[in-house]
Design an enzyme around this catalytic site. Sequence first.
Site, PDB file in Angstrom:
ATOM      1  N   GLU A 120     -23.130   7.919  -7.387  1.00  0.00           N
ATOM      2  CA  GLU A 120     -21.944   8.553  -6.810  1.00  0.00           C
ATOM      3  C   GLU A 120     -21.009   8.802  -7.979  1.00  0.00           C
ATOM      4  O   GLU A 120     -20.418   7.868  -8.523  1.00  0.00           O
ATOM      5  CB  GLU A 120     -21.357   7.609  -5.747  1.00  0.00           C
TER       6      GLU A 120
ATOM      7  N   CYS B 267     -12.549  10.198  -6.810  1.00  0.00           N
ATOM      8  CA  CYS B 267     -13.511  11.255  -7.105  1.00  0.00           C
ATOM      9  C   CYS B 267     -13.408  12.398  -6.093  1.00  0.00           C
ATOM     10  O   CYS B 267     -13.889  13.491  -6.361  1.00  0.00           O
ATOM     11  CB  CYS B 267     -14.925  10.692  -7.169  1.00  0.00           C
TER      12      CYS B 267
END
Length: 477
Positions: free
Chosen positions: A244, A278
């Site tokens: 991720e 993010c």
Amino acid sequence: MFIDGQWIQAKDKKTFSVINPANGDVIGMIPDGGEAEAKMAVTAADKAFPLWSSRTAYQRSAFLYQAHTLMMENLEHLAGTMTQEQGKPIQAARNEVKYGADFLLWFAEEAKRIYGKTIPSSRADQRFMVIKQPVGVVAAITPWNYPMSMITRKVAPALAAGCTIVLKPAEATPLCAIEIFKLLEKAGLPKGVANLVTGLDPEPVGKVFMTDKRIAKLTFTGSTAIGKMLARGAAGQMKRVSLELGGHAPFIVCKDADPVHAAKGLSLVKFLNTGQACISPNRIYVHSTMKEAFLKVLTEKVAQMTAGNGMSPGVKIGPLVNAAAIEKVDSQVKDAIKKGATLVSGGFRIMDNEMDKGYFYAPTILDGVTEEMRIYREETFGPVLPVISYENEDDLLKMANDTDYGLAAYVYTKAHSTAMKFFEGLHFGIIGINDINPTSAAAPFGGMKMSGIGREGACEGIDEYLETKLGGFSLNG
Ligand code: ADP
């Protein structure tokens, strides 16, 4: 460190300090582990695997339920630790503790739904059966920006699946990891099932994770550069990987959208965690005719955001993680201004009210951002809103997709057909349509392209820790 059910120091007794990014105070001395400790932890996890994987799904589930209860009971203490160590405002820390606990609950439930299947065969004498089994020992590396929920998002599905795990948290936030492991221990974790290795230098631990044959899977949340390096290393033994990684989220305000609603939403999502997420919006596309109204609301909202120590009431903007983060944000802002962007607000490091002792950057709005500016392509990880005007909505999809990243995207529109066009056409793993928070333990989180491989949370989240095994049974014999 927590290895094989014991709290231990580093072999050579070395420690490193943890700093409160709001004021520079040293708030903890943490064991500085490396290769030796990582190996010990893998040995413990490997030894524990046969027992843990043979526990029933109901037993593994019961453990996770108990861990969830304890996490919620200790919410205030956990949130306080997080604010001191990571900097986010206390209310945001409480929200993260709840989000983190949600993964324990969700995967306590998913543990009981690891289904297989039977498949009809073309041969009369043959039966096919498919079962799911835990991959084995998992190595996990987590970041500092969401220092508790990123741990439970990996530990909970791994344990639910029947895997054992070794975790290396970020060097900036080991205290959060220690607090989570204390609760796992209290919930009755059998020894060796989950192990915690802390250290200042991630490299030697990362090397063990990539090369120790006993590790079946590597799961990582962090930067794309390190993710690629780990994936390359893990490929040597064809370990399973989940990654991720970074993002560069477009935030699209269509011509028919309500600019006030969109600006309010943006001001809420962008400054969460001071932009250190993010899925934080990084390119704000606004139609030229509504830019004025949009910027007006945005500027008003930004002016109301108080920066400071996250423990103080009313603070909305916590510190950035360290001096390098300030440097990166400031250099992107300066580069944009040099290349023609207009500074609408912010654009400086905050030094008053004792904030010079920490790493505070003013919430910043840049208007007139163009493709030539670094901020248009580089992840910022700071409180900066780069606004880009557009004229023709037909070009928007192409512009939004013009990035190597593919994690999150946001679209504001009132038209169902436009919403569907963007939902289907955007090359990102998570799309918020008139919605700034498209995340939940129940929903699959993860990216396309350079934003990673695999999904976390949801039913997909546990699949990442399972192998699929086919049995072909002949009735003759
Ligand atoms: P950021 O730049 O956001 O800190 P990183 O990818 O550097 O992102 O860090 C995320 C996690 O990756 C942290 O736990 C960090 O310690 C770890 N990490 C960084 N470099 C390495 C490496 N060479 N090997 C293993 N882990 C690493």
